[in-house]
Design a protein around this motif. Structure first.
Motif, PDB file in Angstrom:
ATOM      1  N   MET A   1      11.931   1.520 -13.795  1.00 44.64           N
ATOM      2  CA  MET A   1      11.526   1.281 -12.430  1.00 44.64           C
ATOM      3  C   MET A   1      10.006   1.423 -12.323  1.00 44.64           C
ATOM      4  SD  MET A   1      13.168   2.846  -8.989  1.00 44.64           S
ATOM      5  CE  MET A   1      14.705   2.822  -9.849  1.00 44.64           C
ATOM      6  N   THR A   2       9.404   0.565 -11.521  1.00 43.98           N
ATOM      7  CA  THR A   2       7.946   0.532 -11.422  1.00 43.98           C
ATOM      8  C   THR A   2       7.429   1.518 -10.381  1.00 43.98           C
ATOM      9  OG1 THR A   2       7.919  -1.143  -9.688  1.00 43.98           O
ATOM     10  CG2 THR A   2       7.998  -1.940 -11.974  1.00 43.98           C
ATOM     11  N   ASP A   3       6.153   1.810 -10.489  1.00 38.39           N
ATOM     12  CA  ASP A   3       5.482   2.671  -9.516  1.00 38.39           C
ATOM     13  C   ASP A   3       5.689   2.128  -8.102  1.00 38.39           C
ATOM     14  OD1 ASP A   3       3.191   4.616  -8.618  1.00 38.39           O
ATOM     15  OD2 ASP A   3       2.540   2.635  -7.964  1.00 38.39           O
ATOM     16  N   ALA A   4       5.512   0.817  -7.931  1.00 38.59           N
ATOM     17  CA  ALA A   4       5.624   0.215  -6.591  1.00 38.59           C
ATOM     18  C   ALA A   4       7.023   0.398  -6.012  1.00 38.59           C
ATOM     19  CB  ALA A   4       5.249  -1.258  -6.642  1.00 38.59           C
ATOM     20  N   SER A   5       8.054   0.216  -6.819  1.00 35.27           N
ATOM     21  CA  SER A   5       9.414   0.341  -6.285  1.00 35.27           C
ATOM     22  C   SER A   5       9.740   1.802  -5.978  1.00 35.27           C
ATOM     23  CB  SER A   5      10.441  -0.274  -7.229  1.00 35.27           C
ATOM     24  OG  SER A   5      10.490   0.425  -8.457  1.00 35.27           O
ATOM     25  N   ILE A   6       9.269   2.707  -6.809  1.00 34.24           N
ATOM     26  CA  ILE A   6       9.483   4.142  -6.539  1.00 34.24           C
ATOM     27  C   ILE A   6       8.728   4.545  -5.276  1.00 34.24           C
ATOM     28  CG2 ILE A   6       8.996   6.481  -7.377  1.00 34.24           C
ATOM     29  CD1 ILE A   6       9.595   5.362 -10.208  1.00 34.24           C
ATOM     30  N   ARG A   7       7.489   4.089  -5.164  1.00 35.12           N
ATOM     31  CA  ARG A   7       6.667   4.412  -3.987  1.00 35.12           C
ATOM     32  C   ARG A   7       7.330   3.874  -2.717  1.00 35.12           C
ATOM     33  NH1 ARG A   7       1.588   6.266  -4.036  1.00 35.12           N
ATOM     34  NH2 ARG A   7       1.413   5.900  -6.271  1.00 35.12           N
ATOM     35  N   THR A   8       7.843   2.655  -2.769  1.00 36.84           N
ATOM     36  CA  THR A   8       8.512   2.046  -1.613  1.00 36.84           C
ATOM     37  C   THR A   8       9.732   2.859  -1.213  1.00 36.84           C
ATOM     38  OG1 THR A   8       7.730  -0.159  -2.180  1.00 36.84           O
ATOM     39  CG2 THR A   8       9.703  -0.032  -0.792  1.00 36.84           C
ATOM     40  N   ARG A   9      10.513   3.265  -2.194  1.00 40.60           N
ATOM     41  CA  ARG A   9      11.735   4.015  -1.899  1.00 40.60           C
ATOM     42  C   ARG A   9      11.425   5.415  -1.386  1.00 40.60           C
ATOM     43  NH1 ARG A   9      14.497   2.564  -7.238  1.00 40.60           N
ATOM     44  NH2 ARG A   9      15.380   4.625  -6.993  1.00 40.60           N
ATOM     45  N   LEU A  10      10.443   6.085  -1.968  1.00 38.87           N
ATOM     46  CA  LEU A  10      10.072   7.405  -1.452  1.00 38.87           C
ATOM     47  C   LEU A  10       9.453   7.293  -0.060  1.00 38.87           C
ATOM     48  CD1 LEU A  10       8.671   9.293  -4.591  1.00 38.87           C
ATOM     49  CD2 LEU A  10      10.822   9.716  -3.372  1.00 38.87           C
ATOM     50  N   ASN A  11       8.696   6.223   0.174  1.00 38.04           N
ATOM     51  CA  ASN A  11       8.132   5.998   1.514  1.00 38.04           C
ATOM     52  C   ASN A  11       9.229   5.822   2.559  1.00 38.04           C
ATOM     53  OD1 ASN A  11       5.255   6.167   1.674  1.00 38.04           O
ATOM     54  ND2 ASN A  11       5.126   4.371   0.356  1.00 38.04           N
ATOM     55  N   ALA A  12      10.376   5.288   2.158  1.00 36.68           N
ATOM     56  CA  ALA A  12      11.499   5.137   3.095  1.00 36.68           C
ATOM     57  C   ALA A  12      12.090   6.494   3.476  1.00 36.68           C
ATOM     58  CB  ALA A  12      12.573   4.250   2.472  1.00 36.68           C
ATOM     59  N   LEU A  13      11.946   7.468   2.598  1.00 36.15           N
ATOM     60  CA  LEU A  13      12.478   8.802   2.860  1.00 36.15           C
ATOM     61  C   LEU A  13      11.629   9.562   3.886  1.00 36.15           C
ATOM     62  CD1 LEU A  13      14.650  10.888   2.067  1.00 36.15           C
ATOM     63  CD2 LEU A  13      13.131  11.605   0.193  1.00 36.15           C
ATOM     64  N   VAL A  14      10.338   9.270   3.930  1.00 34.61           N
ATOM     65  CA  VAL A  14       9.413  10.018   4.783  1.00 34.61           C
ATOM     66  C   VAL A  14       9.832   9.996   6.260  1.00 34.61           C
ATOM     67  CG1 VAL A  14       7.027  10.125   5.636  1.00 34.61           C
ATOM     68  CG2 VAL A  14       7.482   9.907   3.181  1.00 34.61           C
ATOM     69  N   PRO A  15      10.042   8.827   6.879  1.00 33.61           N
ATOM     70  CA  PRO A  15      10.422   8.863   8.303  1.00 33.61           C
ATOM     71  C   PRO A  15      11.798   9.493   8.529  1.00 33.61           C
ATOM     72  CG  PRO A  15      10.417   6.599   7.485  1.00 33.61           C
ATOM     73  CD  PRO A  15       9.854   7.465   6.397  1.00 33.61           C
ATOM     74  N   ALA A  16      12.700   9.346   7.580  1.00 36.49           N
ATOM     75  CA  ALA A  16      14.026   9.951   7.730  1.00 36.49           C
ATOM     76  C   ALA A  16      13.909  11.478   7.739  1.00 36.49           C
ATOM     77  CB  ALA A  16      14.951   9.472   6.615  1.00 36.49           C
ATOM     78  N   LEU A  17      13.078  12.023   6.856  1.00 39.05           N
ATOM     79  CA  LEU A  17      12.852  13.476   6.852  1.00 39.05           C
ATOM     80  C   LEU A  17      12.101  13.917   8.106  1.00 39.05           C
ATOM     81  CD1 LEU A  17      11.928  14.264   3.133  1.00 39.05           C
ATOM     82  CD2 LEU A  17      13.974  14.993   4.381  1.00 39.05           C
ATOM     83  N   ARG A  18      11.178  13.092   8.558  1.00 38.74           N
ATOM     84  CA  ARG A  18      10.406  13.426   9.758  1.00 38.74           C
ATOM     85  C   ARG A  18      11.324  13.530  10.979  1.00 38.74           C
ATOM     86  NH1 ARG A  18       5.905   9.971   9.026  1.00 38.74           N
ATOM     87  NH2 ARG A  18       5.085  11.503   7.598  1.00 38.74           N
ATOM     88  N   HIS A  19      12.277  12.610  11.098  1.00 32.45           N
ATOM     89  CA  HIS A  19      13.227  12.648  12.225  1.00 32.45           C
ATOM     90  C   HIS A  19      14.124  13.882  12.132  1.00 32.45           C
ATOM     91  CE1 HIS A  19      12.022   8.875  13.954  1.00 32.45           C
ATOM     92  NE2 HIS A  19      12.259   8.227  12.829  1.00 32.45           N
ATOM     93  N   PHE A  20      14.550  14.224  10.922  1.00 33.25           N
ATOM     94  CA  PHE A  20      15.368  15.429  10.715  1.00 33.25           C
ATOM     95  C   PHE A  20      14.567  16.669  11.098  1.00 33.25           C
ATOM     96  CE2 PHE A  20      16.912  18.692   7.533  1.00 33.25           C
ATOM     97  CZ  PHE A  20      18.126  18.942   8.156  1.00 33.25           C
ATOM     98  N   HIS A  21      13.328  16.751  10.639  1.00 33.08           N
ATOM     99  CA  HIS A  21      12.462  17.883  10.958  1.00 33.08           C
ATOM    100  C   HIS A  21      12.262  17.979  12.474  1.00 33.08           C
ATOM    101  CE1 HIS A  21       8.627  20.105  11.311  1.00 33.08           C
ATOM    102  NE2 HIS A  21       9.065  20.757  10.239  1.00 33.08           N
ATOM    103  N   SER A  22      12.058  16.844  13.116  1.00 32.41           N
ATOM    104  CA  SER A  22      11.869  16.817  14.566  1.00 32.41           C
ATOM    105  C   SER A  22      13.114  17.342  15.291  1.00 32.41           C
ATOM    106  CB  SER A  22      11.553  15.382  15.015  1.00 32.41           C
ATOM    107  OG  SER A  22      11.471  15.317  16.421  1.00 32.41           O
ATOM    108  N   ALA A  23      14.287  16.955  14.810  1.00 31.54           N
ATOM    109  CA  ALA A  23      15.532  17.439  15.420  1.00 31.54           C
ATOM    110  C   ALA A  23      15.660  18.950  15.244  1.00 31.54           C
ATOM    111  CB  ALA A  23      16.737  16.718  14.804  1.00 31.54           C
ATOM    112  N   LEU A  24      15.305  19.453  14.061  1.00 34.32           N
ATOM    113  CA  LEU A  24      15.354  20.903  13.828  1.00 34.32           C
ATOM    114  C   LEU A  24      14.320  21.623  14.692  1.00 34.32           C
ATOM    115  CD1 LEU A  24      15.761  21.068   9.936  1.00 34.32           C
ATOM    116  CD2 LEU A  24      17.524  21.478  11.667  1.00 34.32           C
ATOM    117  N   LEU A  25      13.136  21.038  14.822  1.00 31.78           N
ATOM    118  CA  LEU A  25      12.086  21.635  15.650  1.00 31.78           C
ATOM    119  C   LEU A  25      12.528  21.697  17.113  1.00 31.78           C
ATOM    120  CD1 LEU A  25       9.266  22.795  16.019  1.00 31.78           C
ATOM    121  CD2 LEU A  25       8.404  20.450  16.115  1.00 31.78           C
TER     122      LEU A  25
END
Length: 134
Positions: A1-25
């Motif tokens: 897997m390439t850097d770009a595909s890994i970066r894209t997939r990890l970038n997709a995780l960021v807003p999902a974690l942010r929404h979870f954190h916001s709900a916990l906050l």
């Protein structure tokens, strides 16, 4: 897997974690307001999150998210499958019943997981995390 595909997939995780954190906050804020009265402003909430022990349990997740942002922002770093494994491992530790370092986080999470928004946002980041394997 390439850097770009890994970066894209990890970038997709960021807003999902942010929404979870916001709900916990929001849950932690509700607990605080029940005991101490309304939080007057976003700046007061920020101060509470940074300084008040009632919000301390959120810090491991906040730190993990900050680290993920740093990794993704480093343009001179090539991302590998190890980065995905590191994120998966760090999230696993947060929720691991056997790791005592994050017992406070798990206690807060256990109180919060009765909330619909917490469950929905958790399901979303877990779905994104599971898709990182593909």
């Amino acid at each position: 897997m390439t850097d770009a595909s890994i970066r894209t997939r990890l970038n997709a995780l960021v807003p999902a974690l942010r929404h979870f954190h916001s709900a916990l906050l929001d849950f932690a804020k509700g607990e605080y307001e029940f005991l101490h009265g309304p939080v007057g402003s976003p700046f007061e909430l920020y101060s509470l999150v940074m300084n008040n022990p009632d919000f301390q349990w959120l810090r491991p997740l906040s730190g993990l998210m900050a680290t993920l942002d740093e990794v993704l922002d480093a343009k001179d770093r090539t991302l590998t499958e190890q980065n995905v494994a590191d994120v998966r491992g760090a999230l696993g530790l947060l929720f691991s019943e056997t790791d005592t370092r994050f017992a406070d986080f798990r206690a807060g999470y256990t109180r919060a997981k009765g909330e619909n928004r917490v469950r929905e946002t958790e399901a979303r980041w877990r779905e994104v995390l599971n898709s990182l394997e593909a």
